[in-house]
Design an enzyme around this catalytic site. Structure first.
Site, PDB file in Angstrom:
ATOM      1  CG  HIS A 119      32.634  63.435 -11.939  1.00 13.65           C
ATOM      2  ND1 HIS A 119      33.355  64.444 -11.348  1.00 13.65           N
ATOM      3  CD2 HIS A 119      31.741  64.053 -12.757  1.00 13.65           C
ATOM      4  CE1 HIS A 119      32.954  65.614 -11.795  1.00 13.65           C
ATOM      5  NE2 HIS A 119      31.955  65.412 -12.645  1.00 13.65           N
ATOM      6  CG  HIS A 153      30.172  65.398  -8.480  1.00  9.82           C
ATOM      7  ND1 HIS A 153      29.957  64.442  -9.437  1.00  9.82           N
ATOM      8  CD2 HIS A 153      29.761  66.568  -9.022  1.00  9.82           C
ATOM      9  CE1 HIS A 153      29.436  65.015 -10.516  1.00  9.82           C
ATOM     10  NE2 HIS A 153      29.305  66.309 -10.294  1.00  9.82           N
ATOM     11  CB  CYS A 162      24.131  76.887 -20.839  1.00 10.08           C
ATOM     12  SG  CYS A 162      24.947  75.285 -20.597  1.00 10.08           S
ATOM     13  CB  CYS A 195      25.073  76.584 -16.728  1.00  9.52           C
ATOM     14  SG  CYS A 195      26.725  76.471 -17.390  1.00  9.52           S
ATOM     15  CB  CYS A 253      27.791  76.778 -22.610  1.00 15.53           C
ATOM     16  SG  CYS A 253      28.277  76.800 -20.874  1.00 15.53           S
ATOM     17  CG  HIS A 270      28.180  72.557 -19.582  1.00 16.09           C
ATOM     18  ND1 HIS A 270      27.756  73.577 -18.753  1.00 16.09           N
ATOM     19  CD2 HIS A 270      28.189  71.436 -18.828  1.00 16.09           C
ATOM     20  CE1 HIS A 270      27.510  73.082 -17.561  1.00 16.09           C
ATOM     21  NE2 HIS A 270      27.769  71.802 -17.569  1.00 16.09           N
ATOM     22  CE  LYS A 312      33.143  71.748 -13.503  1.00 15.20           C
ATOM     23  NZ  LYS A 312      31.794  71.562 -14.001  1.00 15.20           N
ATOM     24  CE  LYS A 346      27.034  61.102 -18.874  1.00 18.44           C
ATOM     25  NZ  LYS A 346      25.851  61.406 -19.652  1.00 18.44           N
TER      26      LYS A 346
HETATM   27  N1  MSP Z   1      23.106  71.464  -8.544  1.00 15.26           N
HETATM   28  C1  MSP Z   1      24.078  72.494  -8.677  1.00 15.26           C
HETATM   29  C2  MSP Z   1      24.485  73.022  -7.317  1.00 15.26           C
HETATM   30  C3  MSP Z   1      23.367  73.578  -6.496  1.00 15.26           C
HETATM   31  S1  MSP Z   1      23.918  74.104  -4.956  1.00 15.26           S
HETATM   32  C4  MSP Z   1      22.624  74.907  -4.285  1.00 15.26           C
HETATM   33  C5  MSP Z   1      25.306  71.940  -9.402  1.00 15.26           C
HETATM   34  N2  MSP Z   1      25.456  70.634  -9.369  1.00 15.26           N
HETATM   35  S2  MSP Z   1      26.657  69.838 -10.081  1.00 15.26           S
HETATM   36  O1  MSP Z   1      26.425  68.466  -9.758  1.00 15.26           O
HETATM   37  O2  MSP Z   1      26.743  70.178 -11.456  1.00 15.26           O
HETATM   38  O3  MSP Z   1      27.967  70.339  -9.461  1.00 15.26           O
HETATM   39  C6  MSP Z   1      28.108  70.302  -8.092  1.00 15.26           C
HETATM   40  C7  MSP Z   1      29.494  70.703  -7.678  1.00 15.26           C
HETATM   41  O4  MSP Z   1      30.448  69.816  -8.208  1.00 15.26           O
HETATM   42  C8  MSP Z   1      29.882  72.100  -8.127  1.00 15.26           C
HETATM   43  O5  MSP Z   1      30.426  72.769  -7.002  1.00 15.26           O
HETATM   44  C9  MSP Z   1      30.952  71.873  -9.132  1.00 15.26           C
HETATM   45  O6  MSP Z   1      31.920  72.862  -9.105  1.00 15.26           O
HETATM   46  C10 MSP Z   1      31.545  70.569  -8.613  1.00 15.26           C
HETATM   47  N3  MSP Z   1      32.319  69.933  -9.627  1.00 15.26           N
HETATM   48  C11 MSP Z   1      31.893  69.352 -10.773  1.00 15.26           C
HETATM   49  N4  MSP Z   1      32.996  68.979 -11.482  1.00 15.26           N
HETATM   50  C12 MSP Z   1      34.111  69.333 -10.808  1.00 15.26           C
HETATM   51  C13 MSP Z   1      35.485  69.166 -10.998  1.00 15.26           C
HETATM   52  N5  MSP Z   1      35.960  68.604 -12.082  1.00 15.26           N
HETATM   53  N6  MSP Z   1      36.311  69.569 -10.011  1.00 15.26           N
HETATM   54  C14 MSP Z   1      35.856  70.095  -8.835  1.00 15.26           C
HETATM   55  N7  MSP Z   1      34.575  70.285  -8.622  1.00 15.26           N
HETATM   56  C15 MSP Z   1      33.688  69.998  -9.644  1.00 15.26           C
HETATM   57  O7  MSP Z   1      26.083  72.723  -9.910  1.00 15.26           O
END
Ligand code: MSP
Length: 514
Positions: free
Chosen positions: A16, A19, A125, A128, A143, A146, A294, A297
């Site tokens: 999304h 990411h 969680c 997380c 959590c 989440h 934040k 999904k």
């Molecule tokens: N798999 C772990 C990371 C392992 S790194 C060795 C993870 N994955 S995640 O898919 O949940 O999140 C990946 C990244 O996306 C995180 O840095 C998280 O902060 C970022 N984001 C997820 N949602 C976000 C926003 N709404 N805004 C900005 N970044 C966000 O955590």
């Protein structure tokens, strides 16, 4: 080697906006460094083990591996291609090049006495993939990130002696004040470590979707230990010493602020335990927010990156988030704000400047760039200052908003120069002086655009290419990607005689949205 990584993303769902935010930032940072003439390595990938992925796959009636394969090929990789992400590698944690090396790393810590067997229970969680302390839970045992109920987990696990690393970590932060950025993130980490660290449970035995612990196959390695090691396994740790030596350690790990502790506390402690050099910097970006929460999904309100690129184009998308939100802070997205910046900054200030200049060189000089009679010092000086500022901000400080702001200030200045000089009036004066003056004005504007194309190439590569082509720059200066951003301020590089053509409109008027 300038080595930058993104977090590796969980494949439980499609990417999304949140990411894409980090991945675009890393892409701009690495493209910027490539255009400083540096050797660069940009790594991204996917995190495919753990309970979260396992449950999602189960819910969809497929194996976790099938689920991961499908999402990687159909969702993650295509989005990065679509957004013009120029990553040098894409690592998946289910690849052999990763799993085998992770086992070796963990075995090494075990052999060194850094790992012991113990028991643990506490609130966990799954979102997380992390044990929580009771104190941080929200009312109703939710959590804090989440906002869903945690699960009570009791396990006999293997533990890493993280608690023994507190002092060394604090000394390291002290000696490397820029290791964690921004400052707010650094303070949070230092406070956290000062409170005292607990040993870290690094194995799980209640499910099996993970890398087996080499000396005890009833356990799989904790997904975070597995995941962090991607930064090492992807660049040849344990398999290609020469390559590893060349690329390691990372200069910048880009992470979201929710995963800061893993990267700024656990990761350096793991590396210390193994005796590897530590990374240069962990930069925590803020969150993209929706309705004060934040973006995730569940609250996306249906906006996907593709929907925004359909409407605004890929380049404007890459520009917008970095320009609108100071990197490191939270920020909200709105269609209105995006549309407003698109129209005023990209279409009016920048796009119109490019088309006006090309049109005037076409009309008054048959498309052949005239030589300037004099150098316009004010503009040349402002450009040099802009380049210095943008190079420091984007390349060194990851202050994308500040760097882009400086570039667009310069664009405004050139627009102001044209409005003041009124070349369309000067064109009526057909005397030799009049022609010379007109030549100076148009050369100055075109040469300014040459520099702007170089500076914006890391951010908006397709647009910058179009501008480069319209300035006839390639023939004289070579490929845009080979132009150094840090030298973009050297005045007078675009030679007289270059063929300027009115190319396609850089930022077309937006269609109305219903
Ligand atoms: N798999 C772990 C990371 C392992 S790194 C060795 C993870 N994955 S995640 O898919 O949940 O999140 C990946 C990244 O996306 C995180 O840095 C998280 O902060 C970022 N984001 C997820 N949602 C976000 C926003 N709404 N805004 C900005 N970044 C966000 O955590």
């Amino acid at each position: 080697m300038f080595y930058v990584s993104t977090p590796i993303y969980y494949v439980n769902d499609a990417p999304h906006l949140g990411h894409a935010y980090t991945t675009v930032a890393g892409d701009v940072l690495t493209r910027w460094h490539r255009q400083r003439g540096e050797q660069v390595w940009y790594l991204t990938g996917t995190d495919e083990h753990g309970q979260k992925i396992m449950r999602t796959a189960e819910a969809n009636g497929v194996t976790p591996q099938e689920w991961a394969d499908k999402l990687v090929e159909e969702a993650w990789k295509p989005l990065w291609r679509h957004l013009e992400i120029a990553n040098d590698d894409f690592i998946r944690t289910t690849e052999k090049r990763h799993t085998e090396r992770v086992q070796e790393f963990v075995q090494d810590l075990y052999d060194k006495g850094e790992i012991y067997k113990g028991g643990y229970e506490g609130p966990y969680c799954v979102g997380c993939e992390e044990f929580k302390t009771p104190g941080e839970l929200l009312e109703g045992d939710l959590c804090p990130i989440h906002k869903v109920p945690v699960e009570w987990l009791r396990e006999d696990n293997y533990f890493f002696k993280l608690s023994e690393y507190g002092e060394r970590l604090l000394e390291f932060y002290e000696a490397n004040p820029d290791f964690v950025q921004p400052a707010s993130a650094r303070n949070e980490v230092v406070q956290f470590v000062k409170q005292g660290l607990q040993d870290l449970s690094i194995s799980r035995s209640t499910f099996d979707w993970g890398i087996p612990i080499p000396w005890d196959d009833k356990h799989v390695i904790y997904v975070w230990v597995d995941a962090l090691l991607n930064y090492a396994t992807a660049v040849g740790y344990g398999s290609d010493p020469a390559r590893f030596e060349r690329i390691w350690p990372a200069n910048v790990h880009l992470v979201g602020k929710d995963i800061l502790r893993f990267h700024a506390v656990i990761w350096p402690a793991m590396l210390m335990a193994n005796g590897l050099p530590l990374p240069g910097k962990v930069f925590a970006n803020g969150w993209l927010m929706v309705g004060g929460e934040k973006m995730s999904k569940s609250n996306l309100t249906g906006i996907s990156p593709q929907q925004l690129t359909d409407h605004f184009g890929v380049d404007a998308y890459r520009y917008y988030f970095l320009r609108a939100i100071p990197f490191g802070q939270d920020g909200s997205f709105s269609w209105e704000d995006f549309a407003a910046r698109y129209t005023s900054e990209l279409a009016n200030d920048f796009g119109n400047l490019a088309s006006r200049v090309a049109a005037m060189v076409g009309k008054y000089f048959d498309g052949e760039l005239p030589a300037a009679a004099v150098q316009e010092e004010a503009i040349a000086t402002a450009l040099a200052a802009t380049v210095a500022k943008a190079d420091r901000a984007i390349g060194d400080e990851l202050d994308f908003a500040g760097g882009l702001g400086a570039i667009f200030e310069f664009v405004k200045l050139v627009n102001g120069y044209l409005s003041e000089q009124e070349p369309w009036k000067v064109a009526k004066d057909t005397s030799e002086e009049g022609r010379a003056r007109l030549a100076t004005i148009l050369y100055t504007a075109a040469e300014s655009l040459r520099a702007v194309a170089v500076l914006l190439n890391p951010v908006m590569p397709a647009t910058a290419e179009k501008l480069w082509a319209s300035l006839g720059a390639e023939e004289h200066l070579g490929a845009l990607a080979a132009q150094r951003v840090d030298e973009a301020g050297r005045w007078g590089r675009l030679p007289a005689g270059a063929r300027i053509v009115k190319g396609e409109i850089l930022f077309p008027r937006l269609e109305s949205v219903d």
